[in-house]
Design a protein around this motif. Structure first.
Motif, mmCIF file in Angstrom:
data_model
loop_
_atom_site.group_PDB
_atom_site.id
_atom_site.type_symbol
_atom_site.label_atom_id
_atom_site.label_comp_id
_atom_site.label_asym_id
_atom_site.label_seq_id
_atom_site.Cartn_x
_atom_site.Cartn_y
_atom_site.Cartn_z
ATOM 1 N N SER A 193 -0.322 0.235 -4.290
ATOM 2 C CA SER A 193 -1.745 0.546 -4.411
ATOM 3 C C SER A 193 -2.066 1.818 -3.631
ATOM 4 O O SER A 193 -1.458 2.107 -2.602
ATOM 5 C CB SER A 193 -2.587 -0.611 -3.903
ATOM 6 N N SER A 194 -3.051 2.551 -4.134
ATOM 7 C CA SER A 194 -3.421 3.814 -3.485
ATOM 8 C C SER A 194 -4.494 3.607 -2.426
ATOM 9 O O SER A 194 -5.065 2.539 -2.296
ATOM 10 C CB SER A 194 -3.913 4.804 -4.540
ATOM 11 N N LYS B 186 4.942 5.335 -3.224
ATOM 12 C CA LYS B 186 3.830 6.028 -3.856
ATOM 13 C C LYS B 186 3.328 5.190 -5.040
ATOM 14 O O LYS B 186 4.086 4.409 -5.620
ATOM 15 C CB LYS B 186 4.283 7.396 -4.373
ATOM 16 N N PRO B 187 2.088 5.373 -5.434
ATOM 17 C CA PRO B 187 1.590 4.631 -6.605
ATOM 18 C C PRO B 187 2.453 4.841 -7.848
ATOM 19 O O PRO B 187 2.615 3.912 -8.652
ATOM 20 C CB PRO B 187 0.179 5.193 -6.795
ATOM 21 N N GLU B 188 3.041 6.023 -7.985
ATOM 22 C CA GLU B 188 3.882 6.278 -9.153
ATOM 23 C C GLU B 188 5.213 5.535 -9.111
ATOM 24 O O GLU B 188 5.973 5.581 -10.081
ATOM 25 C CB GLU B 188 4.128 7.776 -9.335
ATOM 26 N N GLN C 15 0.833 -1.203 0.000
ATOM 27 C CA GLN C 15 0.000 0.000 0.000
ATOM 28 C C GLN C 15 0.868 1.253 0.000
ATOM 29 O O GLN C 15 2.022 1.232 0.462
ATOM 30 C CB GLN C 15 -0.909 0.008 1.223
ATOM 31 N N ALA C 16 0.299 2.323 -0.498
ATOM 32 C CA ALA C 16 0.999 3.606 -0.485
ATOM 33 C C ALA C 16 1.426 3.943 0.944
ATOM 34 O O ALA C 16 0.657 3.746 1.896
ATOM 35 C CB ALA C 16 0.115 4.698 -1.051
#
Length: 123
Positions: A122-123, A87-89, A13-14
């Motif tokens: 994942s966000s 982060k998701p990015e 997770q983020a």
């Protein structure tokens, strides 16, 4: 000849953390630079971080400074990439690369590559 094997990828997770490993066989990393690169779907491969085995000097992409740390373990002939505050990015396939050079942020400077490990945030 150098063989590189990455491990440690996964789904997180983020805000979470992962540690990637790059283990070398065939020879030691002495006098080599080892770099981490990543490639997201539809994007070009980009530099993440690099370390010079013999002196330990490092360099980082601006996007990961303060969040990622590259390090080495002489005894295990392994380079690590500690990734915090993900982060998701940051989602991408992460590759380690090596060559007998000073730390470089250009993938063209490295001739030895691992198979890659998937990191999904994942966000």
């Amino acid at each position: 000849q150098v063989q590189l094997v990455e491990s440690g990828g996964g789904l997180v997770q983020a805000g979470g953390s992962l540690r990637l490993s790059c283990a070398a066989s065939g020879r030691t990393f002495r006098n080599y630079a080892v770099g981490w690169f990543r490639q997201a779907p539809g994007k070009e491969r980009e530099f993440v971080a690099a370390i010079y085995w013999s002196g330990g000097s490092t360099r980082y992409a601006d996007s990961v400074k303060g969040r990622f740390t590259i390090s080495r373990d002489n005894a295990r002939n392994t380079v690590y990439l500690q990734m915090n505050r993900l982060k998701p990015e940051d989602t991408a396939v992460y590759y380690c690369a090596a060559d007998r050079i000073l730390p470089s942020n250009s993938s063209k400077d490295y001739n030895y590559w691992g198979q890659g490990t998937q990191v999904t945030v994942s966000s």
